[in-house]
Write an enzyme that holds these catalytic residues in place. Structure first.
Site, PDB file in Angstrom:
ATOM      1  N   THR A  58       0.714  -1.152  -0.081  1.00 40.85           N
ATOM      2  CA  THR A  58       0.070  -0.028   0.006  1.00 40.85           C
ATOM      3  C   THR A  58       0.934   1.121  -0.028  1.00 40.85           C
ATOM      4  OG1 THR A  58      -1.948  -1.055   1.199  1.00 40.85           O
ATOM      5  CG2 THR A  58      -1.658   1.340   1.457  1.00 40.85           C
ATOM      6  N   ARG A  60     -14.097  -7.880  -0.872  1.00 45.18           N
ATOM      7  CA  ARG A  60     -13.464  -7.449   0.509  1.00 45.18           C
ATOM      8  C   ARG A  60     -12.929  -6.089   0.360  1.00 45.18           C
ATOM      9  NH1 ARG A  60      -7.918  -5.638   1.749  1.00 45.18           N
ATOM     10  NH2 ARG A  60      -7.631  -5.960   4.100  1.00 45.18           N
ATOM     11  N   VAL A  61     -13.063  -5.307   1.254  1.00 43.50           N
ATOM     12  CA  VAL A  61     -12.611  -3.810   1.306  1.00 43.50           C
ATOM     13  C   VAL A  61     -11.701  -3.500   2.540  1.00 43.50           C
ATOM     14  CG1 VAL A  61     -13.007  -1.235   1.189  1.00 43.50           C
ATOM     15  CG2 VAL A  61     -14.288  -2.871  -0.221  1.00 43.50           C
ATOM     16  N   GLY A  62     -10.541  -3.172   2.336  1.00 46.04           N
ATOM     17  CA  GLY A  62      -9.701  -3.032   3.593  1.00 46.04           C
ATOM     18  C   GLY A  62      -9.863  -1.543   4.394  1.00 46.04           C
ATOM     19  N   ASP A  63      -8.941  -1.206   4.957  1.00 47.37           N
ATOM     20  CA  ASP A  63      -9.061   0.050   5.985  1.00 47.37           C
ATOM     21  C   ASP A  63      -8.967   1.322   5.023  1.00 47.37           C
ATOM     22  OD1 ASP A  63      -6.226  -1.156   5.616  1.00 47.37           O
ATOM     23  OD2 ASP A  63      -5.782   0.736   6.825  1.00 47.37           O
ATOM     24  N   THR A 103      -0.716   1.317   6.654  1.00 45.64           N
ATOM     25  CA  THR A 103      -0.559   0.256   5.786  1.00 45.64           C
ATOM     26  C   THR A 103      -0.288  -1.103   6.561  1.00 45.64           C
ATOM     27  OG1 THR A 103       1.008  -0.753   4.389  1.00 45.64           O
ATOM     28  CG2 THR A 103       1.979   0.797   5.905  1.00 45.64           C
ATOM     29  N   GLY A 104      -1.000  -2.037   5.987  1.00 44.55           N
ATOM     30  CA  GLY A 104      -0.999  -3.304   6.986  1.00 44.55           C
ATOM     31  C   GLY A 104      -2.125  -4.092   6.648  1.00 44.55           C
ATOM     32  N   GLY A 121      -5.663  -4.715   7.206  1.00 46.70           N
ATOM     33  CA  GLY A 121      -6.413  -3.763   7.210  1.00 46.70           C
ATOM     34  C   GLY A 121      -7.617  -3.913   8.288  1.00 46.70           C
TER      35      GLY A 121
END
Length: 354
Positions: free
Chosen positions: A216, A244-247, A268-269, A271
């Site tokens: 990211t 799927r959607v992350g942070d 970053t990481g 999420g």
């Protein structure tokens, strides 16, 4: 394992930022990241190390050129992140990881700390620069987040460049998908239409396929008008399923900026943990409560990731001091300001002070 990870992070905390009292407040300041993870000296060849550092410096140069000319923090962030979205070294734009269905689905967000306006997109497949789409949502729509086909349609309607989905294809990310799906006993999809033919293993570009990092990209900035901003862009996680959607596009989780609270944050990481802990907003709340940006960043990352996962953040305060916090052995990162030259780092024990 957690204790050793936090110990490493605490050591990194002491190294990465000069004491506030030792620095004059810069007229403008800029910091970036290109992902955090298991990034150790013996995992990158000298050529790979140099390639990442050069890419970080190019992004720093793009952002600093905008700020030095009196441009806005949002303009600087967009300029730098667009370069990183076009660079296959990072998991954003061209170089994004693939979903289990063999697609590149791209997320991004930006936030203006001066007025708390924000824009975010998720699941883009045809917009070349997701960070530009997020900026357009902020400035040209009444909404905060758009997703999927509708987000691409909106981006096209405001004149943002559209590309064939194969534009985002890279062989090493495809090989990474194949490996992940085999480990999960899931079927491997057909290669995307328009993608180049398979490459021989010894022709694959660096870095190696077994890299374990989060690519990211993100940036935080303070411009000469005192406006803070944050932006983040990602391809998500390899073999993600079910939309799927992350942070990253979740305002307050992976991206947040507020002049009132005195901070801009890009994360970053893993999420899922950043979402559950509202990491970016919580860092700003800690700063508003009296913590330094460095202390707030590390404390929040340690607390949030004690739930599980790993990652890191970059933070900018209203004095233009960049801070970096992580629970990993490395994070691609860099900083520059009107009073300090550009500098880049990769490994956890590197000092970013000039």
């Amino acid at each position: 394992m957690l204790r050793s990870r936090l110990t490493l992070a605490a050591v990194a905390l002491a190294l990465f930022a000069a004491p506030a009292a030792a620095q004059e407040a810069p007229r403008w300041s800029f910091a970036i990241h290109g992902g955090a993870g298991v990034i150790e000296r013996d995992s990158l060849t000298p050529e790979q190390d140099a390639a990442y550092r050069a890419a970080l410096h190019r992004a720093l140069e793009a952002g600093s050129a905008v700020l030095a000319a009196g441009g806005s923090s949002l303009d600087a962030i967009q300029a730098a992140i667009e370069l990183m979205e076009d660079d296959p070294l990072f998991n954003a734009g061209r170089g994004a990881v693939f979903t289990a269905a063999g697609r590149n689905e791209l997320d991004a967000a930006v936030m203006n700390g001066a007025d708390l306006n924000a824009g975010a997109v998720a699941g883009l497949t045809t917009t070349r620069h997701p960070i530009a789409a997020a900026r357009a949502v902020l400035e040209q729509s009444p909404h905060v987040m758009l997703i999927g086909e509708g987000a691409d349609t909106f981006a096209a309607s405001v004149g943002l460049e559209q590309v064939d989905p194969a534009f985002f294809f890279t062989e090493r990310r495809w090989r990474g998908l194949e490996s992940a799906l085999r480990q999960q006993n899931l079927p491997i999809p057909e290669r995307p239409v328009g993608a180049p033919g398979p490459m021989a293993a010894n022709d694959l570009p660096a870095p190696p396929l077994n890299e374990r990092k989060f690519g990211t990209v993100g940036a935080v900035a303070l411009d000469s008008q005192g406006r803070l901003a944050a932006g983040t862009s990602t391809g998500g996680m390899t073999a993600k399923r079910w939309g799927r959607v992350g942070d990253v596009p979740v305002i307050g989780a992976g991206t947040y900026a507020s002049n009132r609270e005195g901070c801009a944050v890009s994360a970053t990481g893993d999420g899922e943990y950043f979402i559950r802990a509202s990491v970016a907003r919580d860092i700003c709340s800690r700063i508003a409560g009296g913590s330094t940006s460095l202390t707030a960043a590390q404390a929040e990352v340690d607390d949030a990731l004690s739930l599980g996962g790993t990652g890191g953040v970059i933070v900018m305060d209203t004095e233009g001091r960049p801070s970096f916090a992580m629970t990993t052995s490395g994070m691609y990162r860099g900083a520059v300001s009107s009073s300090q030259p550009a500098r880049a780092a990769i490994y956890g024990d590197e000092d970013l002070r000039p």
